[in-house]
Design an enzyme around this catalytic site. Structure first.
Site, PDB file in Angstrom:
ATOM      1  N   ASP A   1       0.791  -0.737   0.268  1.00  7.12           N
ATOM      2  CA  ASP A   1      -0.061  -0.444   0.120  1.00  7.12           C
ATOM      3  C   ASP A   1       1.064   1.073   0.068  1.00  7.12           C
ATOM      4  OD1 ASP A   1      -2.551   2.043   0.285  1.00  7.12           O
ATOM      5  OD2 ASP A   1      -2.363   2.005   3.123  1.00  7.12           O
TER       6      ASP A   1
ATOM      7  N   ASP B   1      -3.485  10.415  -3.135  1.00  3.99           N
ATOM      8  CA  ASP B   1      -4.786   9.205  -3.400  1.00  3.99           C
ATOM      9  C   ASP B   1      -5.460   9.265  -3.997  1.00  3.99           C
ATOM     10  OD1 ASP B   1      -3.684   7.316  -0.627  1.00  3.99           O
ATOM     11  OD2 ASP B   1      -4.254   8.983   0.270  1.00  3.99           O
TER      12      ASP B   1
ATOM     13  N   ASP C   1      -1.811   9.767  10.290  1.00  6.57           N
ATOM     14  CA  ASP C   1      -2.959   8.848   8.600  1.00  6.57           C
ATOM     15  C   ASP C   1      -4.148   8.606   9.602  1.00  6.57           C
ATOM     16  OD1 ASP C   1      -2.749   7.949   5.817  1.00  6.57           O
ATOM     17  OD2 ASP C   1      -2.481   5.994   7.402  1.00  6.57           O
TER      18      ASP C   1
ATOM     19  N   TYR D   1     -10.000   6.990  12.534  1.00 10.67           N
ATOM     20  CA  TYR D   1     -10.210   4.990  12.636  1.00 10.67           C
ATOM     21  C   TYR D   1      -9.558   4.698  14.308  1.00 10.67           C
ATOM     22  CZ  TYR D   1     -11.193   6.730   8.424  1.00 10.67           C
ATOM     23  OH  TYR D   1     -10.865   7.394   7.144  1.00 10.67           O
TER      24      TYR D   1
ATOM     25  N   ARG E   1       2.135  13.509  10.346  1.00 13.09           N
ATOM     26  CA  ARG E   1       1.076  13.423   9.342  1.00 13.09           C
ATOM     27  C   ARG E   1       0.753  12.129  10.296  1.00 13.09           C
ATOM     28  NH1 ARG E   1      -0.940  10.343   5.412  1.00 13.09           N
ATOM     29  NH2 ARG E   1      -2.442  10.782   4.547  1.00 13.09           N
TER      30      ARG E   1
ATOM     31  N   GLU F   1     -12.810   2.076  17.700  1.00 10.69           N
ATOM     32  CA  GLU F   1     -14.382   1.543  17.113  1.00 10.69           C
ATOM     33  C   GLU F   1     -15.430   1.451  18.355  1.00 10.69           C
ATOM     34  OE1 GLU F   1     -11.705  -0.902  16.565  1.00 10.69           O
ATOM     35  OE2 GLU F   1     -10.683   0.680  14.769  1.00 10.69           O
TER      36      GLU F   1
ATOM     37  N   HIS G   1      -2.913   1.251  11.923  1.00 10.75           N
ATOM     38  CA  HIS G   1      -2.878   0.257  11.576  1.00 10.75           C
ATOM     39  C   HIS G   1      -1.168  -0.236  11.265  1.00 10.75           C
ATOM     40  CE1 HIS G   1      -3.997   2.489   7.731  1.00 10.75           C
ATOM     41  NE2 HIS G   1      -2.991   1.980   7.636  1.00 10.75           N
TER      42      HIS G   1
ATOM     43  N   ASP H   1      -6.220  -3.765  12.066  1.00  5.47           N
ATOM     44  CA  ASP H   1      -5.941  -2.374  12.644  1.00  5.47           C
ATOM     45  C   ASP H   1      -5.529  -2.836  14.219  1.00  5.47           C
ATOM     46  OD1 ASP H   1      -7.065  -0.797  10.406  1.00  5.47           O
ATOM     47  OD2 ASP H   1      -8.465  -0.079  12.273  1.00  5.47           O
TER      48      ASP H   1
ATOM     49  N   GLU I   1      -4.935  13.371   9.042  1.00  7.61           N
ATOM     50  CA  GLU I   1      -5.705  13.477   8.017  1.00  7.61           C
ATOM     51  C   GLU I   1      -7.065  12.472   8.322  1.00  7.61           C
ATOM     52  OE1 GLU I   1      -6.471  10.324   4.738  1.00  7.61           O
ATOM     53  OE2 GLU I   1      -5.223   9.805   6.166  1.00  7.61           O
TER      54      GLU I   1
HETATM   55  C1  GLC Z   1      -4.367   7.146   4.772  1.00  6.05           C
HETATM   56  C2  GLC Z   1      -2.921   7.032   3.119  1.00  6.05           C
HETATM   57  C3  GLC Z   1      -3.724   5.841   2.349  1.00  6.05           C
HETATM   58  C4  GLC Z   1      -3.405   4.913   2.498  1.00  6.05           C
HETATM   59  C5  GLC Z   1      -4.160   4.747   3.791  1.00  6.05           C
HETATM   60  C6  GLC Z   1      -4.298   3.538   4.998  1.00  6.05           C
HETATM   61  O1  GLC Z   1      -5.499   7.494   3.519  1.00  6.05           O
HETATM   62  O2  GLC Z   1      -3.132   8.085   3.131  1.00  6.05           O
HETATM   63  O3  GLC Z   1      -2.565   6.193   1.052  1.00  6.05           O
HETATM   64  O4  GLC Z   1      -3.776   3.796   1.427  1.00  6.05           O
HETATM   65  O5  GLC Z   1      -4.247   5.727   4.376  1.00  6.05           O
HETATM   66  O6  GLC Z   1      -2.971   3.362   5.080  1.00  6.05           O
END
Ligand code: GLC
Ligand code: CA
Length: 574
Positions: A73, A323, A213, A217, A211, A220, A116, A183, A255
């Site tokens: 990813d 993204d 990320d 989330y 940042r 839960e 995660h 997660d 984010e």
């Molecule tokens: C954030 C990142 C994205 C990534 C996701 C899962 O949204 O910007 O690129 O795939 O997290 O880590």
């Protein structure tokens, strides 16, 4: 107040609110410069381009994850949060990057996917094989896949459920993203402590910000939808408190791809702050909507909705990033309109969004590129550029997923666009060779040689912005206009309490989204009789009438940034 705390970072200016005046640049290490010819970008390559970034006027870099990772990813699947992926370089090279950036008064913000890990992370390997061991409870394990039915699936193109069965532990684990990205269980105190430790580890190495990320989330719940649960906000408050106490002057960026009020919640309050900055997800898609609908209305309403944020907090405004251009937080009608305008080929879509770069989205229209950049640099908040957009790089929709807009930076018309000396077949992704965006045409070297190139234009607008602190620090007042395609606002800065002394500054920003020239009147009641002049060339414009009205004519998709001076000439043209 925490954001005025003293800063002790060597080599950097001591501006506690540096992030509000900075121009940020997102650079994917893998995509920027390959220094050793192995086909992938690396830290040494990036270090070698700091002069270019300084020339452009960049104040801070945001580096997406560069940690050890199976790269399923783009590096957001981390297998060890403390080491650098060997193909990118070493920890010493990272320290060198920080030092060399700081020598140029440039900050480094790193990316931390704390929600995660990769399934290759040692914690997960231990958790699946030893349920009662020290890491047994580090992830969200259940005997069935029925819990949290309210929680939406984000990667709808690849995932059918947020639960995946693990054949080793013989239980299901929860994941908001890919099924190879379990997660972490934030209910577990050990997980929370490990996150604090990781933040300390990188801040001790000198990074200026993180940042956060996928920050909504973390926790839960059965009652909520797993996005911005109260426990998640409590956790961020504690993290902010630790950062302010131990690392004053360093920042946290959220984010949070959410509806406006939910995004703003990640700033916290004056008394209990959370993040210093949050990406402006609410404004971003509405900029693109305004361009094609020729209506400013949606943008005007979202600007009014997101105004009330704590003192010292700032938006991170962006047009594109690594993204897809997400359309999750817009109405269905709106989404269909956006798909029709911008993603008419199904290959341009990804999940609930559009996986294209800025220039192709705007069909390479110079007028539109200038208009959206003028918005980016004058809306409240700090602008975040995405590498390559300063030269109008293209994308490659034939590549999978979001790789479409992560292709190598185009430096020259030479082999591999000057990105790498490797055999072209060895590159981690091919360079763009499409009809319009081929690296022969679109590259830094050729744009440096053309004084009217997009690159020179972007550099100029960055420097104009930086000469006027009101863009970073000022308030915004959206003004009524007579034309539905015209957006007008004043950025006002009282001018006290900073290194800029006591000179107040008011700048009128006017944008026309119309596809033909228009004339409009702007209601400037508070500035009746004010003189106006253009921030770019200094030319005098008509004076605001005694009734407080200014009439402007605007060419197709054009804009003005006009200084508002007092009638007596105070604050007038220097
Ligand atoms: C954030 C990142 C994205 C990534 C996701 C899962 O949204 O910007 O690129 O795939 O997290 O880590
Ligand atoms: Ca390399």
């Amino acid at each position: 107040m925490s954001f005025t705390a003293p800063i002790q970072l060597p080599g950097l200016t001591l501006d506690p609110q540096w992030y509000r005046r900075s121009v940020f640049y997102e650079v994917m290490v893998r995509s920027f410069v390959d220094s050793n010819g192995d086909g992938a970008g690396d830290l040494q390559g990036l270090i070698g381009k700091l002069d270019y970034l300084q020339w452009l006027g960049i104040d801070a870099l945001w580096l997406p994850p560069f940690y050890n990772s199976p790269l399923k990813d783009g590096g957001y699947d981390v297998s060890d949060f403390r080491s650098i992926l060997p193909e990118f370089g070493t920890l010493d090279e990272f320290k060198d990057l920080v030092t060399k950036a700081h020598e140029r008064n440039m900050r480094i913000v790193i990316d931390y996917p704390l929600n995660h890990t990769s399934d290759q992370h040692d914690w997960f390997q231990q958790s699946r094989s030893d349920p009662t061991g020290p890491f047994g409870d580090y992830y969200v394990w259940r005997d069935n896949d029925e819990e949290y039915a309210n929680i939406r699936i984000i990667f709808v193109d690849t995932e059918e459920s947020n639960w995946t069965f693990d054949s080793v532990r013989r239980q299901f684990f929860f994941h908001r993203f890919f099924s190879h990205q379990p997660d972490l269980n934030f209910e577990n105190a050990g997980v929370r402590e490990a996150v604090f430790d990781t933040v300390r580890y990188w801040m001790d190495l000198g990074v200026d910000g993180i940042r956060l990320d996928a920050i909504p989330y973390l926790f839960e719940s059965e009652a909520g939808n797993g996005e911005g649960e109260p426990e998640t906000h409590d956790f961020i408050k504690e993290l902010r408190e630790m950062v302010d106490r131990n690392y004053p002057g360093r920042i946290l960026i959220a984010e949070a791809n959410q509806w406006p009020r939910e995004v703003a919640a990640f700033f916290g309050t004056d008394e209990e702050p959370e993040c210093h900055m949050a990406f402006d997800f609410p404004v971003m898609p509405r900029i693109f909507y305004a361009l094609r609908s020729q209506h400013a209305g949606e943008l005007i309403s979202v600007l009014s909705e997101t105004l009330d944020i704590p003192k010292g907090a700032g938006w991170g405004v962006f047009l594109r990033n690594h993204d897809e251009l997400t359309l999750e937080m817009v109405s269905e009608e709106y989404r269909q309109a956006m798909y029709g305008w911008y993603a008419y080929d199904p290959r341009m879509r990804s999940n609930i969004g559009i996986r294209r770069r800025l220039a192709p989205l705007l069909d390479n229209s110079r007028a539109e590129l200038e208009l959206v950049h003028a918005l980016l640099f004058s809306l409240p908040g700090s602008p975040f550029l995405y590498y390559g957009d300063e030269i109008g790089m293209g994308d490659n929709i034939w590549l999978p997923d979001r790789d479409s807009s992560r292709t190598p930076m185009q430096w020259t018309p030479d082999r591999n666009a000057g990105f790498s000396t490797a055999d072209p077949g060895k590159l981690f992704l091919p360079v763009v060779q499409s009809l319009v965006y081929h690296y022969n045409l679109i590259n830094v070297e050729s744009q440096l040689a053309q004084s009217r190139s997009l690159l020179h234009w972007v550099r100029n607008v960055i420097h104009v912005r930086k000469a006027h602190p009101t863009f970073g620090l000022g308030e915004i007042t959206v003004l009524p206009t007579s034309h539905e395609s015209v957006l007008a606002f004043v950025r006002s800065y009282a001018g006290s309490g900073t290194q800029f002394g006591d000179s107040p500054e008011n700048v009128l920003c006017v944008f026309s989204f119309a596809h033909n020239p228009v004339s409009a009147t702007i209601d400037l009641a508070d500035f009746a009789g004010s003189s106006t002049w253009d921030l770019f060339g200094g030319a005098e414009f008509p004076t605001v009438s005694e009734e407080g009205v200014l009439t402007v004519t605007l060419g197709t998709q054009s804009f003005y940034w006009l200084h508002l001076g007092t009638p007596s000439g105070v604050g007038g043209r220097p």
